[in-house]
Design an enzyme around this catalytic site. Structure first.
Site, mmCIF file in Angstrom:
data_model
loop_
_atom_site.group_PDB
_atom_site.id
_atom_site.type_symbol
_atom_site.label_atom_id
_atom_site.label_comp_id
_atom_site.label_asym_id
_atom_site.label_seq_id
_atom_site.Cartn_x
_atom_site.Cartn_y
_atom_site.Cartn_z
ATOM 1 N N HIS A 140 4.735 -2.860 1.391
ATOM 2 C CA HIS A 140 4.852 -1.564 0.724
ATOM 3 C C HIS A 140 4.673 -0.433 1.740
ATOM 4 O O HIS A 140 5.172 0.670 1.539
ATOM 5 C CB HIS A 140 3.794 -1.421 -0.372
ATOM 6 N N ASP A 152 13.662 -7.383 -3.058
ATOM 7 C CA ASP A 152 12.417 -6.724 -3.433
ATOM 8 C C ASP A 152 12.725 -5.230 -3.482
ATOM 9 O O ASP A 152 13.813 -4.776 -3.095
ATOM 10 C CB ASP A 152 11.318 -7.069 -2.422
#
Length: 347
Positions: A195, A265
């Site tokens: 992230h 993702d």
């Protein structure tokens, strides 16, 4: 879920991305965007969740906007830290690592808990119109596994991960929800949070094949998978797996043998560089069928919609096959009794 055509834009053609939304109800701008761009699906997060009735309306409004009764609505509902539907309206579920801990005590208990946990979650999701749950996490745990994976990984033993992953797949399907194997070909060796930055894994290919790839290879028949934003130096030292043709073609499609719908993702994660047109194009060019964009930012959503193609060819075949595998929940499941049993198994 199939067989009904809803009103929508008759000229729209489904595009190869899944979009988020900003809040618990769709804005007029979002509805207009979905009608025009026709994303394959919608993914929900905690910001989108208030109550069962609100979620039913949200999922229905999205499907009305795109004009497809079977348009997928996705969520990450694993248990533990990754649970978007929460108390008081939904039960609290444990992190998947607990299933691995239980398996080491008693394989039968661990497998039953994993199946039942996925079955109960699926019942929660089906009730509000969510048709895809992004579980199981098939990443193998290592000593230095980043906390962003952490207790989402079920075990450090790929055979245990495989067995429990299969149980969760079967539980989800029995409850009327399609599962997603992730993060293919393996996120467990990452030592930084994708992230925030791009992880690099320097393990030899032989190590990756013997450990990391094994659960994905064993469950390659599952119809949906999600990639990892990780550089595997032994495969492609320059490019994150999500955007690497070598990772997608040589590893995911060939070595692992996964022929299902492959989604990225979330491309808004900081592991990937470039603007959202570039991120989307690189992801599609590498061989992903669906680009996943989650944060609900309208400007970014528009850039993704501009960059991705209309679904066609092999990508369309795989997406259609995935949705064709959806079934209504199996009859005869007593949810209250199942929850009592689950709490006794995991307590």
């Amino acid at each position: 879920m199939t067989g009904l055509t809803l009103p929508g834009n008759p000229d729209a053609m489904t595009k190869a991305f899944v979009s988020g939304c900003a809040g618990p109800t769709l804005t007029q701008d979002e509805i207009a965007f979905y009608k025009e761009a026709d994303p394959w699906g919608l993914i929900l997060f905690a910001r989108n969740v208030e109550s069962p009735d609100q979620l039913r309306k949200l999922t229905s409004d999205f499907r009305n906007a795109v004009g497809r009764q079977n348009a997928p609505v996705l969520v990450d509902q694993e248990g533990g830290r990754v649970q978007r539907l929460k108390p008081p309206h939904w039960p609290k579920y444990p992190a998947p690592k607990l299933y691995g801990d239980l398996f080491r005590i008693s394989p039968e208990r661990g497998l039953r808990a994993a199946w039942l946990g996925a079955r109960l979650i699926a019942s929660d999701l089906h009730d509000v119109g969510i048709t895809i749950d992004c579980l199981p996490c098939l990443d193998v745990h290592f000593k230095d596994t980043v906390d962003a994976i952490g207790d989402r990984a079920m075990s450090n033993d790929p055979e245990i991960v495989t067995a429990l992953g299969q149980a969760m797949v079967e539980g989800a399907l029995a409850g009327g929800v399609l599962p997603v194997i992730k993060h293919i070909p393996g996120h467990g060796r990452a030592q930084v949070d994708s992230h925030l930055e791009l992880p690099r894994v320097d393990a030899e290919l032989s190590e990756l094949k013997s450990v990391d790839f094994q659960p994905f290879k064993a469950l390659s028949q599952v119809s949906l998978g999600m990639t990892a934003h990780i550089v595997y130096e032994a495969i492609d030292p320059e490019t994150a797996g999500t955007q690497s043709a070598a990772v997608v073609r040589d590893v995911i499609r060939t070595e692992i043998g996964f022929d299902g719908c492959l989604m990225s993702d979330d491309i808004s994660m900081n592991a990937l560089g470039g603007d959202f047109v570039e991120r989307s194009r690189k992801t599609v060019e590498a061989g992903c069928d669906i680009v996943l964009h989650c944060n609900g930012d309208m400007d970014e959503m528009k850039a993704v919609a501009e960059a991705v193609p209309t679904l066609g060819g092999e990508a369309e075949r795989r997406c259609v096959a995935a949705l064709d595998g959806w079934r209504e929940p199996e009859a005869g499941f007593d949810k209250n009794a199942g929850l009592e049993e689950f709490q006794a198994l995991t307590g």
